[in-house]
Scaffold this motif. Sequence first.
Motif, mmCIF file in Angstrom:
data_model
loop_
_atom_site.group_PDB
_atom_site.id
_atom_site.type_symbol
_atom_site.label_atom_id
_atom_site.label_comp_id
_atom_site.label_asym_id
_atom_site.label_seq_id
_atom_site.Cartn_x
_atom_site.Cartn_y
_atom_site.Cartn_z
ATOM 1 N N THR A 159 0.869 -1.309 -0.173
ATOM 2 C CA THR A 159 -0.022 -0.005 0.024
ATOM 3 C C THR A 159 0.887 1.289 0.155
ATOM 4 O OG1 THR A 159 -0.130 -0.141 2.425
ATOM 5 C CG2 THR A 159 -1.993 -1.162 1.208
ATOM 6 N N GLY A 160 0.164 2.366 -0.255
ATOM 7 C CA GLY A 160 1.183 3.743 -0.164
ATOM 8 C C GLY A 160 1.642 4.057 -1.434
ATOM 9 N N ALA A 161 2.510 4.898 -1.398
ATOM 10 C CA ALA A 161 3.192 5.650 -2.715
ATOM 11 C C ALA A 161 3.819 4.361 -3.354
ATOM 12 C CB ALA A 161 3.945 6.970 -2.101
ATOM 13 N N PHE A 162 3.724 4.381 -4.772
ATOM 14 C CA PHE A 162 4.538 3.434 -5.536
ATOM 15 C C PHE A 162 5.978 4.054 -5.686
ATOM 16 C CE2 PHE A 162 6.392 1.967 -9.366
ATOM 17 C CZ PHE A 162 5.813 0.652 -9.368
ATOM 18 N N PRO A 163 7.042 3.295 -5.292
ATOM 19 C CA PRO A 163 8.425 3.806 -5.074
ATOM 20 C C PRO A 163 9.017 4.068 -6.510
ATOM 21 C CG PRO A 163 8.527 1.390 -4.622
ATOM 22 C CD PRO A 163 7.006 1.836 -5.048
ATOM 23 N N ALA A 164 8.250 4.773 -7.435
ATOM 24 C CA ALA A 164 8.905 4.960 -8.863
ATOM 25 C C ALA A 164 10.413 5.726 -8.766
ATOM 26 C CB ALA A 164 7.833 5.736 -9.522
ATOM 27 N N MET A 165 10.488 6.856 -7.979
ATOM 28 C CA MET A 165 11.504 7.612 -7.941
ATOM 29 C C MET A 165 12.877 6.657 -7.197
ATOM 30 S SD MET A 165 10.580 10.406 -9.379
ATOM 31 C CE MET A 165 12.145 11.053 -9.517
ATOM 32 N N ALA A 166 12.638 6.110 -6.288
ATOM 33 C CA ALA A 166 13.466 5.191 -5.744
ATOM 34 C C ALA A 166 13.829 4.052 -6.612
ATOM 35 C CB ALA A 166 12.993 4.681 -4.486
ATOM 36 N N LEU A 167 13.010 3.487 -7.653
ATOM 37 C CA LEU A 167 13.388 2.459 -8.281
ATOM 38 C C LEU A 167 14.143 3.098 -9.473
ATOM 39 C CD1 LEU A 167 9.961 0.654 -8.640
ATOM 40 C CD2 LEU A 167 12.060 -0.044 -7.843
ATOM 41 N N SER A 168 14.008 4.463 -9.915
ATOM 42 C CA SER A 168 14.602 4.722 -10.932
ATOM 43 C C SER A 168 16.305 4.959 -10.653
ATOM 44 C CB SER A 168 14.207 6.297 -11.294
ATOM 45 O OG SER A 168 12.876 6.225 -11.478
ATOM 46 N N ASN A 169 16.630 4.912 -9.339
ATOM 47 C CA ASN A 169 17.995 4.940 -9.037
ATOM 48 C C ASN A 169 18.787 3.536 -9.183
ATOM 49 O OD1 ASN A 169 17.988 7.719 -8.490
ATOM 50 N ND2 ASN A 169 17.186 7.273 -6.246
ATOM 51 N N LEU A 170 17.998 2.598 -9.335
ATOM 52 C CA LEU A 170 18.664 1.140 -9.438
ATOM 53 C C LEU A 170 19.003 0.820 -10.682
ATOM 54 C CD1 LEU A 170 16.028 -0.581 -7.028
ATOM 55 C CD2 LEU A 170 18.186 0.630 -6.396
ATOM 56 N N THR A 171 19.989 1.451 -11.258
ATOM 57 C CA THR A 171 20.556 1.387 -12.448
ATOM 58 C C THR A 171 21.175 0.130 -12.925
ATOM 59 O OG1 THR A 171 22.836 2.372 -11.996
ATOM 60 C CG2 THR A 171 20.883 3.854 -12.684
ATOM 61 N N SER A 172 21.279 -0.688 -12.003
ATOM 62 C CA SER A 172 21.517 -2.181 -12.335
ATOM 63 C C SER A 172 20.572 -3.093 -12.443
ATOM 64 C CB SER A 172 22.563 -2.740 -11.349
ATOM 65 O OG SER A 172 23.934 -1.943 -10.976
ATOM 66 N N LEU A 173 19.453 -2.601 -12.434
ATOM 67 C CA LEU A 173 18.089 -3.617 -12.603
ATOM 68 C C LEU A 173 18.065 -3.978 -13.961
ATOM 69 C CD1 LEU A 173 15.166 -1.910 -10.792
ATOM 70 C CD2 LEU A 173 16.350 -4.315 -10.246
#
Length: 981
Positions: A159-173
């Motif tokens: 629940t809560g906010a989708f962590p889109a900005m945080a995911l954007s920092n995982l450049t190795s994904l």
Amino acid sequence: MAAAALLVVVVMLAAAGDGAAAALDAQAAYLARMKREFAGPAMARWDLSSSPAPAEYCRFPGISCDDADFNITGIDVTSWRLTGKLPLGLCSSLPSLREVRMAFNDVRGGFPAALLNNCSSQLEVLNISYAGVSGPIPADLLSAMAALRVLDASNNLFTGAFPAMALSNLTSLEVLNLNENPGFDHWRPPESMTKLRNLKVLILSTTSMRGGVPAWLGNMTALTDLELSGNFLTGPIPDTLASLVNLRLLELYYNELDGAIPDELGNLTALVDIDLSENMLTGGIPEPLCALPNLRVLQLYTNSLTGEIPAALGNSTKLEILSVYRNLLTGSLPADLGRYSPEFNVLEVSENSLTGPLPGFACAGGKLQYILVLSNLLTGPIPPEYGGCSPLLRFRLSNNHLSGSVPQGVFALPHVSIIDLSYNHFEGSIPPAIAGAKNLTSLFAAGNRLSGEIPPEIGDAWSLVKLDLSNNLIGGEIPGPAMAKLGRLNQLSLQGNRLTGEIPSELAELRSLNVLNLSENALSGKIPEALCELLPNSLDFAGNNLSGPVPAALIKEGLLESVAGNPGLCVAFRLNLSDPAMPLCDGNGGGRGGIRMAGRRSWIVVAVCAVVGVAAVMALARRWVRRRWAATGAGEEDGTSSSPASGWSAYEVTSFHKLSFDQHEIIEALIDKNIVGHGGSGTVYKIELSSGELVAVKKLWVSSSNKSGSKQNKYGAGAGEEEEDRELRTEVETLGSIRHKNIVKLYCCYSGADSKLLVYEYMPNGNLWDALHAGDNGDDGGLLFLDWPARHRVAMGVAQGLAYLHHDLTLPIVHRDIKTSNILLDAAFEPKVADFGIAKVLQAHSAIAGATTTTIAGTYGYLAPEYAYSSKATTKCDVYSFGVVLMELATGKKPIEPEFGETRDIVQWVAAKVAAAAEAEALDTRLAWSPYKEEMVQALRVAVRCTCSIPGLRPAMADVVQMLADAGPATGRNAKDPKPV
């Protein structure tokens, strides 16, 4: 000096050795803590009782180590069915850890806090899918996990906010899967996600995403898999997606996209699977898209696409599935469709305006399982090659203009479950070869020109559930002994043919029969009394040459209309002057001579009338005394409440069956001692009538405003109280129009100023909830005395009742509150669906999945996920709820149990068991002795399909009936996969 230096080296080496040993000891200690924190029998495989050496615990199941130093590099406890928290200190204790896989467990405490400690620079793979994880995803945690290559947190309860900005920092994904997390706040993907240059798999289906499909996705050229289905995306599909040259899978179904499909998608030469179904797309199907060399799956169903199906599909060498049903397509099917595709499996083009012939090469590869072309304008014969298409499971051609003889091999297909030829121009006869159709559950051939006789070999097609040969030219006699072999038969529709001879009494052996229609034929002889044992099923023998007395049971049930148009029939008595004109039988049971007998019986009539008159006067006097008793408050001094409800004389009666009681007998019995329960809408009474019959009466709650002097409508409500009476009107209108053995019978409705009453048939064995769960508090209740065949019969009955509501009525009905407490059990433990107070009758134009209601109704634990957050009530919501009921029957557990975890229900618990191939662990322990474990497992698998989180992937109730029949105790065969209808 040299000696001193050597001493220093020795000390340093010793210290290093001690440090390495300490590190290894820390690894063992962490595994011990993890074993203590997680409950589950699988943990017994970690034997930590004797401080094992690294070489030992590196051999534990689920533990991976490097070869040189015995450092733990991976933990994989997928599907171990564990419950608990991940202990803190994960990465500090296991400094070489690279992979954590914990899917299909019950991970408590939200997103694992253990990952916050020293995991940011080392962890590469994290899989916590189907783990019941709830709460928010901490953005600061994600931002720090820079080494992550794979993050799979799908099918949880975030629940809560989708962590889109945080995911954007995982450049190795490389893999990001957050599929099926509908609890996120509405969000829009930010363009900063383009920083994920290495991302190959992006699955964000059903995550509450809004806005348009971002055009900048075309910059993420490493993508091979893009799935954004089940969201609230609007607008057109951007042509920039054509830049994703590595894309193999594109799924945008179940959104609100509009506009045309871009021709530029034809540039995606690596594309294997594209699904744009359930949107509002317009325009044609792009020819370049259909010419893609690797295309295997093309699904575009339920849109508004126009034009022809591109001929390029006929040249495909890879095509497996073509599903474009429910569009506005025209023109012919590609003549070579399937000719060059050895794996061609599904042809699904129903509900369009296609013309021309069926493609003759569709089964050339020998893999075709589904031919679904119903409701088009197709012409010509069925290609003879189809008769040899042995893999076929469903063959549906209804509502076209097809003609010619049906190839005999079609009737003998060994695996086919549905053959639907209805409403075409087919000729010929049903061949004896039908005996080979051992898996055939439904044969529909109504509205054709079939002739000949019904072959006795049809009795060898023993799986038949529905047989509809109505409105053809079929003659001869009905093969009674052969029909009696069809023990599962639910519907037998033979009306509008040229059948002769007598109605076979053997049909009474078909105990599952719900519909028997033999009307408009040339049948003769008497109506077999034994058939009345099938009541209250739908029987229709009208328009034949039947003779003799009408069985009394048909008269009492008010079914004379069902035998009208048979001049030779007579009745021994009449219940109602409005009954169809039919002569009284004479002394020999014939219809003539009744008038001659009248004179001799007249004195009997006078005597009977006199007796009845005296009885009536006495009854009126008794009722007058009771009313006076109630009006003066008698009986209140001793604390009893024996007076009847007031205002009974003002009731308006709406009856749906012939009644053997009057309103006074009902009203006077509404006293406290007859109360058997209270519900959200009123009080339920059990009333024994003077005839000895039992009925159930629901007295609906009324507000005090209802007792005002305002103008009343026909349901007894004031002009401003229409909203309050919606439940009553809906239940009356719904149940009053239904005749099905698995739906509770509503006798009548009494509507008055002070109370509103619904009179039902009484179910002596209560409801399924009490039958299943009454023993949960230590008593000896529950279904301990019912074996699995009995429970399976309950499931089949409920499924058949729902299939009737969804498929067999002019306007489908969505019940909206299917649960075990709304399933009643008669004396033989046969189920009947009840409580239609919140049912929704869909209008014809709203009968598709988009039909909505204005309020949320239903019961927690049974609610389909899409209904909970979108208020869309569809038949697929009922399918989901039925799946929960089926899980209760197989497991004996309630929808919500403490053992499932704080944020999980029976659906997630069972799904995890099935995914782990551990279904047997979920079965009701009270049936541990049952010889039907495999059949129970098959039922659980059907239930999982019914509760799929994506509505479109749930089977229709008609298919569920067939799956349960296939998985029944009689055969133990596997349930079929939920494929297109």
